[in-house]
Design an enzyme around this catalytic site. Structure first.
Site, PDB file in Angstrom:
ATOM      1  N   CYS A 214       0.816  -1.218   0.000  1.00 19.50           N
ATOM      2  CA  CYS A 214       0.000   0.000   0.000  1.00 19.50           C
ATOM      3  C   CYS A 214       0.847   1.265   0.000  1.00 19.50           C
ATOM      4  CB  CYS A 214      -0.946  -0.002   1.198  1.00 19.50           C
ATOM      5  SG  CYS A 214      -0.135  -0.363   2.772  1.00 19.50           S
TER       6      CYS A 214
ATOM      7  N   HIS B 117      -2.732   6.622   4.514  1.00 15.57           N
ATOM      8  CA  HIS B 117      -1.285   6.757   4.664  1.00 15.57           C
ATOM      9  C   HIS B 117      -0.816   8.084   4.061  1.00 15.57           C
ATOM     10  CE1 HIS B 117      -1.147   2.760   6.061  1.00 15.57           C
ATOM     11  NE2 HIS B 117      -0.441   2.166   5.119  1.00 15.57           N
TER      12      HIS B 117
END
Length: 334
Positions: A131, A245
């Site tokens: 990710c 994130h």
């Protein structure tokens, strides 16, 4: 492949599996038949797909008969065990774990970056990158195409969703306990308190002092971009954010670059948007991308140490673009 493929999701009851279901519905993916697979303890549950309920079945080696596309988000060990069975049954496997990412016979794909890689899949398996790597590549791809990427120095600020539902629960429980004046909470997912704290430790430490997560940025970045000599140094940090994130990046290029050229380079590139007006406090934050498809880039500055380099800030939803959406976009390419 059929214009209305039979799709299976292995790990359908997990956070990413359920997000895959949402993405299929929201993007009007032409699902002909849908098979939802999970562990024995989850078998029998019903999940909503659009306006209908689908019963979850137990994952086994015979689950993929007639399946065209198998989306895997069940963890590395289960992917290694059942992924080849799905491919042998004729399905194209799109795997969200780290099991096959560095296999030279398995393409590692971010659809906006290297869609052509999906065409050569001798094992019938396509891997979803990590990710953090996906979000970073989304921020750098447009610049690489124009200026030629040479090196990356990055620090990630990673949400607890990267640890699955258990990470989300641990942060929530700790915040609740501390707000009530209690410190009797457990630390099961993280080695230190995550609420109101940051932990410079994501994944296992390896020889040389880097973690596996940090080395993924190096190895996966090289493979995705086809740059075997790309230089990468990365520090991955867990922060008390639930879902998206953020990555601080210093990127050095082969050719001269300035801020205005860099901003213009993003024009016409899908999946990435520039949000960069610091004077009006406009820059990407995790909440800006939560449950959103696009990654955001901002704080674009000329680096003051390296030649031909920029400092920038990239943010993206870890569960969505960092996992589920990327897999569904690969399925769309098929």
């Amino acid at each position: 492949m059929s214009s209305s493929p039979h799709v299976a999701i292995a790990g359908a009851t997990g956070a990413v599996g359920e997000e895959m279901l949402k993405c299929l519905v929201q993007r009007d993916f032409p699902v002909g038949e849908l098979t939802l697979l999970a562990s024995a303890r989850s078998a029998g549950r019903k999940l909503l797909f659009g306006d209908r309920e689908v019963v979850v079945k137990e994952l086994d080696h015979d689950s993929f008969e007639g399946v065209d596309i198998a989306l895997f988000s069940a963890g590395g060990s289960l992917s290694r065990e059942f992924g080849p069975s799905a491919a042998s049954a004729g399905a194209v496997v799109i795997d969200n774990s780290s099991a096959f990412r560095m296999d030279p016979e398995v393409p590692l794909v971010v659809p906006e970056v290297n869609p052509e890689a999906t065409e050569d899949r001798p094992k019938g398996i396509i891997a979803n990158p990590n990710c953090t790597t996906i979000i970073t590549m989304m921020g750098l791809n447009a610049l690489h195409r124009k200026f030629g990427l040479k090196s990356i120095i990055a620090s990630s600020y990673q949400a607890v969703s990267g640890s699955g539902q258990a990470g989300i629960v641990e942060l929530s429980d700790q915040v609740k306990a501390l707000s009530e004046g209690r410190d009797d909470f457990e630390r099961n997912v993280y080695p230190h308190q995550i609420a109101f704290n940051v932990i410079p430790h994501v994944d296992q430490f390896m020889d040389g002092g880097y973690t596996k997560e940090e080395l993924k940025m190096l190895n996966e970045g090289r493979k995705i971009l086809g740059l075997p000599d790309l230089q990468v140094t990365c520090t991955c940090v867990r922060v008390p954010v639930y879902r998206s994130h953020s990555v601080s990046v210093t990127a050095q290029f082969e050719h001269p670059v300035n801020v205005e050229e860099a901003r213009l380079a993003y024009d016409g590139h899908p999946g990435i948007r520039v949000v960069d007006d610091p004077q009006d406090s406009l820059y990407p934050t995790p909440l800006d991308t939560t449950e959103k498809d696009d990654c955001l880039v901002g704080r674009i500055r000329q680096d003051m140490v390296l030649d031909n380099a920029l400092a920038l800030w990239v943010v993206g939803d870890q569960v969505r673009k960092g996992a589920a959406l990327n897999a569904v976009q690969i399925a769309e390419l098929l």
